[in-house]
Design a protein around this motif. Structure first.
Motif, PDB file in Angstrom:
ATOM      1  N   LEU A 163       0.828  -1.213   0.000  1.00  0.00           N
ATOM      2  CA  LEU A 163       0.000   0.000   0.000  1.00  0.00           C
ATOM      3  C   LEU A 163       0.862   1.262   0.000  1.00  0.00           C
ATOM      4  O   LEU A 163       0.541   2.239  -0.684  1.00  0.00           O
ATOM      5  N   ALA A 164       1.966   1.241   0.740  1.00  0.00           N
ATOM      6  CA  ALA A 164       2.858   2.408   0.769  1.00  0.00           C
ATOM      7  C   ALA A 164       3.484   2.644  -0.601  1.00  0.00           C
ATOM      8  O   ALA A 164       3.573   3.792  -1.069  1.00  0.00           O
ATOM      9  N   TYR A 165       3.908   1.577  -1.272  1.00  0.00           N
ATOM     10  CA  TYR A 165       4.496   1.719  -2.601  1.00  0.00           C
ATOM     11  C   TYR A 165       3.449   2.163  -3.620  1.00  0.00           C
ATOM     12  O   TYR A 165       3.752   2.933  -4.536  1.00  0.00           O
ATOM     13  N   GLU A 166       2.226   1.698  -3.456  1.00  0.00           N
ATOM     14  CA  GLU A 166       1.154   2.141  -4.351  1.00  0.00           C
ATOM     15  C   GLU A 166       0.859   3.621  -4.155  1.00  0.00           C
ATOM     16  O   GLU A 166       0.598   4.338  -5.118  1.00  0.00           O
ATOM     17  N   VAL A 167       0.907   4.086  -2.909  1.00  0.00           N
ATOM     18  CA  VAL A 167       0.707   5.521  -2.655  1.00  0.00           C
ATOM     19  C   VAL A 167       1.840   6.328  -3.278  1.00  0.00           C
ATOM     20  O   VAL A 167       1.605   7.380  -3.882  1.00  0.00           O
ATOM     21  N   CYS A 168       3.077   5.836  -3.158  1.00  0.00           N
ATOM     22  CA  CYS A 168       4.215   6.517  -3.794  1.00  0.00           C
ATOM     23  C   CYS A 168       4.036   6.560  -5.306  1.00  0.00           C
ATOM     24  O   CYS A 168       4.314   7.581  -5.946  1.00  0.00           O
ATOM     25  N   ALA A 169       3.574   5.459  -5.883  1.00  0.00           N
ATOM     26  CA  ALA A 169       3.344   5.424  -7.326  1.00  0.00           C
ATOM     27  C   ALA A 169       2.222   6.369  -7.724  1.00  0.00           C
ATOM     28  O   ALA A 169       2.309   7.070  -8.737  1.00  0.00           O
ATOM     29  N   LEU A 170       1.167   6.424  -6.925  1.00  0.00           N
ATOM     30  CA  LEU A 170       0.044   7.311  -7.221  1.00  0.00           C
ATOM     31  C   LEU A 170       0.450   8.775  -7.127  1.00  0.00           C
ATOM     32  O   LEU A 170       0.075   9.586  -7.980  1.00  0.00           O
ATOM     33  N   ILE A 171       1.242   9.113  -6.119  1.00  0.00           N
ATOM     34  CA  ILE A 171       1.732  10.499  -6.001  1.00  0.00           C
ATOM     35  C   ILE A 171       2.647  10.834  -7.175  1.00  0.00           C
ATOM     36  O   ILE A 171       2.583  11.931  -7.739  1.00  0.00           O
ATOM     37  N   GLY A 172       3.505   9.891  -7.565  1.00  0.00           N
ATOM     38  CA  GLY A 172       4.371  10.111  -8.726  1.00  0.00           C
ATOM     39  C   GLY A 172       3.568  10.299  -9.998  1.00  0.00           C
ATOM     40  O   GLY A 172       3.880  11.166 -10.822  1.00  0.00           O
ATOM     41  N   LEU A 173       2.525   9.493 -10.181  1.00  0.00           N
ATOM     42  CA  LEU A 173       1.672   9.639 -11.362  1.00  0.00           C
ATOM     43  C   LEU A 173       0.965  10.994 -11.352  1.00  0.00           C
ATOM     44  O   LEU A 173       0.859  11.651 -12.396  1.00  0.00           O
ATOM     45  N   ALA A 174       0.488  11.402 -10.188  1.00  0.00           N
ATOM     46  CA  ALA A 174      -0.205  12.696 -10.103  1.00  0.00           C
ATOM     47  C   ALA A 174       0.748  13.855 -10.404  1.00  0.00           C
ATOM     48  O   ALA A 174       0.392  14.792 -11.135  1.00  0.00           O
ATOM     49  N   CYS A 175       1.957  13.804  -9.862  1.00  0.00           N
ATOM     50  CA  CYS A 175       2.933  14.865 -10.141  1.00  0.00           C
ATOM     51  C   CYS A 175       3.331  14.875 -11.613  1.00  0.00           C
ATOM     52  O   CYS A 175       3.455  15.947 -12.218  1.00  0.00           O
TER      53      CYS A 175
END
Length: 160
Positions: A92-104
């Motif tokens: 879940l933490a890595y998915e959040v990092c990926a989601l934040i990266g995608l959003a940026c």
């Protein structure tokens, strides 16, 4: 097939941090304390940072897609091979990092695309104005300039 070739380098970078990096740590570092420290640093710092940066670059270069998040989750499953454990909280933490990266990445792509569109529109407007013979001055400025030319020479000025 073409879409897979575009995403494969990004997935391979993540795969390195999720699986072979752990194997390299186990092979190259013999001191258990140093080995544990590097493993913890990889879990908490290197892998999330790599996930964020790769997701950022992927979304900036291509587009925002939920398939990327699914791919990150599937590649994370390779950590089971080296750690013999699957921790849902890390996923879940890595998915959040990926989601934040995608959003940026999507935000930066939007900003740059918006600037390119505005620059293209301004170039098109200038080209249309030069074709039709319009001057780039504002109407009030051109009227003031022609009135000033009349008062100094006594004859109306000709603007091109």
């Amino acid at each position: 097939m073409r879409k897979i070739l575009h995403t494969l380098p990004y997935y391979l970078i993540l795969l390195f941090f999720y699986w072979p990096f752990y194997e390299l740590i186990f092979l190259l570092i013999t001191d258990p304390l140093v080995q544990k420290g590097v493993l913890i640093n990889n879990l908490f710092f290197y892998s999330p940072l790599a996930t964020f940066l790769v997701s950022f670059l992927y979304c900036y270069r291509h587009h925002f897609t939920m398939w990327w998040l699914l791919g990150v989750a599937l590649i994370f499953c390779f950590t089971i091979l080296s750690l013999n454990d699957f921790i849902l909280l890390y996923l879940l933490a890595y998915e959040v990092c990926a989601l934040i990266g995608l959003a940026c990445g999507a935000g930066l792509r939007y900003v740059f695309m918006k600037k390119k569109v505005l620059a293209l529109l301004s170039c098109a407007a200038l080209a249309a104005a030069s074709i039709t013979g319009c001057s780039s001055q504002k109407p009030a400025e051109s009227a003031a300039a022609s009135a000033e030319a009349e008062s100094t020479t006594g004859a109306p000025s000709k603007e091109v």
